[in-house]
Design a protein around this motif. Structure first.
Motif, PDB file in Angstrom:
ATOM      1  N   HIS A 185       5.067  -9.861  -2.917  1.00 13.13           N
ATOM      2  CA  HIS A 185       3.894  -9.029  -2.760  1.00 13.13           C
ATOM      3  C   HIS A 185       4.198  -7.629  -3.272  1.00 13.13           C
ATOM      4  O   HIS A 185       5.352  -7.260  -3.452  1.00 13.13           O
ATOM      5  CB  HIS A 185       3.454  -8.990  -1.302  1.00 13.13           C
ATOM      6  CG  HIS A 185       4.407  -8.271  -0.389  1.00 13.13           C
ATOM      7  ND1 HIS A 185       5.594  -8.827   0.044  1.00 13.13           N
ATOM      8  CD2 HIS A 185       4.365  -7.055   0.161  1.00 13.13           C
ATOM      9  CE1 HIS A 185       6.210  -7.985   0.825  1.00 13.13           C
ATOM     10  NE2 HIS A 185       5.499  -6.887   0.924  1.00 13.13           N
ATOM     11  N   VAL A 186       3.134  -6.868  -3.487  1.00 12.37           N
ATOM     12  CA  VAL A 186       3.275  -5.527  -4.059  1.00 12.37           C
ATOM     13  C   VAL A 186       3.927  -4.591  -3.049  1.00 12.37           C
ATOM     14  O   VAL A 186       3.538  -4.541  -1.893  1.00 12.37           O
ATOM     15  CB  VAL A 186       1.898  -4.976  -4.474  1.00 12.37           C
ATOM     16  CG1 VAL A 186       2.008  -3.522  -4.899  1.00 12.37           C
ATOM     17  CG2 VAL A 186       1.312  -5.821  -5.591  1.00 12.37           C
ATOM     18  N   GLN A 187       4.919  -3.874  -3.519  1.00 10.28           N
ATOM     19  CA  GLN A 187       5.561  -2.841  -2.691  1.00 10.28           C
ATOM     20  C   GLN A 187       5.628  -1.556  -3.481  1.00 10.28           C
ATOM     21  O   GLN A 187       5.955  -1.557  -4.671  1.00 10.28           O
ATOM     22  CB  GLN A 187       6.963  -3.270  -2.266  1.00 10.28           C
ATOM     23  CG  GLN A 187       6.984  -4.302  -1.158  1.00 10.28           C
ATOM     24  CD  GLN A 187       8.361  -4.478  -0.550  1.00 10.28           C
ATOM     25  OE1 GLN A 187       9.325  -4.711  -1.269  1.00 10.28           O
ATOM     26  NE2 GLN A 187       8.451  -4.358   0.759  1.00 10.28           N
ATOM     27  N   LEU A 188       5.323  -0.463  -2.810  1.00 12.57           N
ATOM     28  CA  LEU A 188       5.367   0.859  -3.408  1.00 12.57           C
ATOM     29  C   LEU A 188       6.202   1.744  -2.491  1.00 12.57           C
ATOM     30  O   LEU A 188       5.915   1.848  -1.296  1.00 12.57           O
ATOM     31  CB  LEU A 188       3.962   1.441  -3.542  1.00 12.57           C
ATOM     32  CG  LEU A 188       2.914   0.570  -4.236  1.00 12.57           C
ATOM     33  CD1 LEU A 188       1.541   1.236  -4.144  1.00 12.57           C
ATOM     34  CD2 LEU A 188       3.280   0.326  -5.684  1.00 12.57           C
ATOM     35  N   VAL A 189       7.215   2.384  -3.040  1.00  9.64           N
ATOM     36  CA  VAL A 189       8.104   3.227  -2.241  1.00  9.64           C
ATOM     37  C   VAL A 189       8.197   4.596  -2.887  1.00  9.64           C
ATOM     38  O   VAL A 189       8.718   4.741  -3.996  1.00  9.64           O
ATOM     39  CB  VAL A 189       9.502   2.601  -2.111  1.00  9.64           C
ATOM     40  CG1 VAL A 189      10.406   3.513  -1.281  1.00  9.64           C
ATOM     41  CG2 VAL A 189       9.415   1.218  -1.484  1.00  9.64           C
ATOM     42  N   GLU A 190       7.692   5.601  -2.169  1.00 14.12           N
ATOM     43  CA  GLU A 190       7.727   6.969  -2.678  1.00 14.12           C
ATOM     44  C   GLU A 190       9.024   7.669  -2.275  1.00 14.12           C
ATOM     45  O   GLU A 190       9.611   7.367  -1.232  1.00 14.12           O
ATOM     46  CB  GLU A 190       6.549   7.792  -2.139  1.00 14.12           C
ATOM     47  CG  GLU A 190       5.175   7.233  -2.443  1.00 14.12           C
ATOM     48  CD  GLU A 190       4.631   6.391  -1.312  1.00 14.12           C
ATOM     49  OE1 GLU A 190       3.401   6.267  -1.194  1.00 14.12           O
ATOM     50  OE2 GLU A 190       5.439   5.844  -0.528  1.00 14.12           O
ATOM     51  N   SER A 191       9.414   8.615  -3.102  1.00 16.53           N
ATOM     52  CA  SER A 191      10.557   9.464  -2.791  1.00 16.53           C
ATOM     53  C   SER A 191      10.410  10.773  -3.560  1.00 16.53           C
ATOM     54  O   SER A 191       9.545  10.894  -4.433  1.00 16.53           O
ATOM     55  CB  SER A 191      11.879   8.782  -3.159  1.00 16.53           C
ATOM     56  OG  SER A 191      11.936   8.516  -4.544  1.00 16.53           O
ATOM     57  N   GLY A 192      11.248  11.741  -3.202  1.00 20.30           N
ATOM     58  CA  GLY A 192      11.268  12.994  -3.938  1.00 20.30           C
ATOM     59  C   GLY A 192      10.583  14.158  -3.258  1.00 20.30           C
ATOM     60  O   GLY A 192      10.607  15.278  -3.766  1.00 20.30           O
ATOM     61  N   GLY A 193       9.961  13.913  -2.118  1.00 19.67           N
ATOM     62  CA  GLY A 193       9.321  15.013  -1.417  1.00 19.67           C
ATOM     63  C   GLY A 193      10.348  15.961  -0.820  1.00 19.67           C
ATOM     64  O   GLY A 193      11.552  15.694  -0.826  1.00 19.67           O
ATOM     65  N   GLY A 194       9.873  17.083  -0.330  1.00 20.05           N
ATOM     66  CA  GLY A 194      10.761  18.060   0.273  1.00 20.05           C
ATOM     67  C   GLY A 194      10.064  19.375   0.478  1.00 20.05           C
ATOM     68  O   GLY A 194       8.837  19.465   0.374  1.00 20.05           O
ATOM     69  N   SER A 195      10.850  20.399   0.761  1.00 18.23           N
ATOM     70  CA  SER A 195      10.333  21.747   0.973  1.00 18.23           C
ATOM     71  C   SER A 195      10.701  22.615  -0.216  1.00 18.23           C
ATOM     72  O   SER A 195      11.846  22.576  -0.691  1.00 18.23           O
ATOM     73  CB  SER A 195      10.910  22.340   2.259  1.00 18.23           C
ATOM     74  OG  SER A 195      10.512  21.594   3.384  1.00 18.23           O
ATOM     75  N   VAL A 196       9.771  23.402  -0.665  1.00 18.54           N
ATOM     76  CA  VAL A 196       9.990  24.261  -1.836  1.00 18.54           C
ATOM     77  C   VAL A 196       9.177  25.532  -1.671  1.00 18.54           C
ATOM     78  O   VAL A 196       8.143  25.544  -0.981  1.00 18.54           O
ATOM     79  CB  VAL A 196       9.606  23.498  -3.132  1.00 18.54           C
ATOM     80  CG1 VAL A 196       8.123  23.185  -3.148  1.00 18.54           C
ATOM     81  CG2 VAL A 196      10.040  24.246  -4.368  1.00 18.54           C
ATOM     82  N   GLN A 197       9.646  26.587  -2.283  1.00 16.47           N
ATOM     83  CA  GLN A 197       8.889  27.846  -2.250  1.00 16.47           C
ATOM     84  C   GLN A 197       7.760  27.805  -3.268  1.00 16.47           C
ATOM     85  O   GLN A 197       7.819  27.083  -4.272  1.00 16.47           O
ATOM     86  CB  GLN A 197       9.823  29.013  -2.536  1.00 16.47           C
ATOM     87  CG  GLN A 197      10.816  29.286  -1.423  1.00 16.47           C
ATOM     88  CD  GLN A 197      11.582  30.576  -1.632  1.00 16.47           C
ATOM     89  OE1 GLN A 197      11.735  31.035  -2.756  1.00 16.47           O
ATOM     90  NE2 GLN A 197      12.065  31.159  -0.542  1.00 16.47           N
ATOM     91  N   ALA A 198       6.753  28.589  -3.009  1.00 15.36           N
ATOM     92  CA  ALA A 198       5.627  28.693  -3.930  1.00 15.36           C
ATOM     93  C   ALA A 198       6.126  29.049  -5.329  1.00 15.36           C
ATOM     94  O   ALA A 198       7.016  29.898  -5.489  1.00 15.36           O
ATOM     95  CB  ALA A 198       4.638  29.738  -3.437  1.00 15.36           C
ATOM     96  N   GLY A 199       5.569  28.387  -6.313  1.00 15.08           N
ATOM     97  CA  GLY A 199       6.003  28.571  -7.690  1.00 15.08           C
ATOM     98  C   GLY A 199       7.064  27.584  -8.136  1.00 15.08           C
ATOM     99  O   GLY A 199       7.371  27.497  -9.334  1.00 15.08           O
TER     100      GLY A 199
END
Length: 125
Positions: A1-15
């Motif tokens: 079955h279809v699986q989608l796994v996100e990654s790469g998020g985090g905290s960053v300053q504006a800009g």
């Protein structure tokens, strides 16, 4: 079955910049519309970008046009969202979504998607 796994998020300053990844499995990477959505607390879910995997046609919401870039790596069955010039209002939980569509013209960021990932948090301060 279809699986989608996100990654790469985090905290960053504006800009700053972040690159989200959506690793897919369970389907062949053709004739699919792959989208990125986001949802912030108290706000409606918003489709921000989409890509039609056959041909690589891309579509963006006005709120991110010129700052975000969606792309795909067919060899890795992965879709990316490069986010530049991030703003505090970009803070949200970002989701990857997938749907089979017959033609590129039917692929849009805010269309109905069948399959969804669990999301990755992006925080911009």
């Amino acid at each position: 079955h279809v699986q989608l796994v996100e990654s790469g998020g985090g905290s960053v300053q504006a800009g700053g910049s972040l690159r989200l990844s959506c690793a897919t499995s369970g389907f062949s990477f053709g004739y699919w519309c792959m989208g990125w959505f986001r949802q912030a607390p108290g706000r409606e879910r918003e489709g921000v970008a989409a890509i039609y995997t056959t041909g690589g046609y891309t579509y963006y919401a006005d709120s991110v046009k010129g700052r975000f870039t969606i792309s795909q790596d067919n060899a890795k069955n992965t879709v990316y969202l490069q986010m530049n010039s991030l703003k505090p209002e970009d803070t949200a939980l970002y989701y990857c979504a997938a749907a089979v569509v017959p033609v590129a013209g039917a692929c849009r960021p805010n269309m109905d998607y069948r399959d969804w990932g669990q999301g990755t948090q992006v925080t911009v301060s």
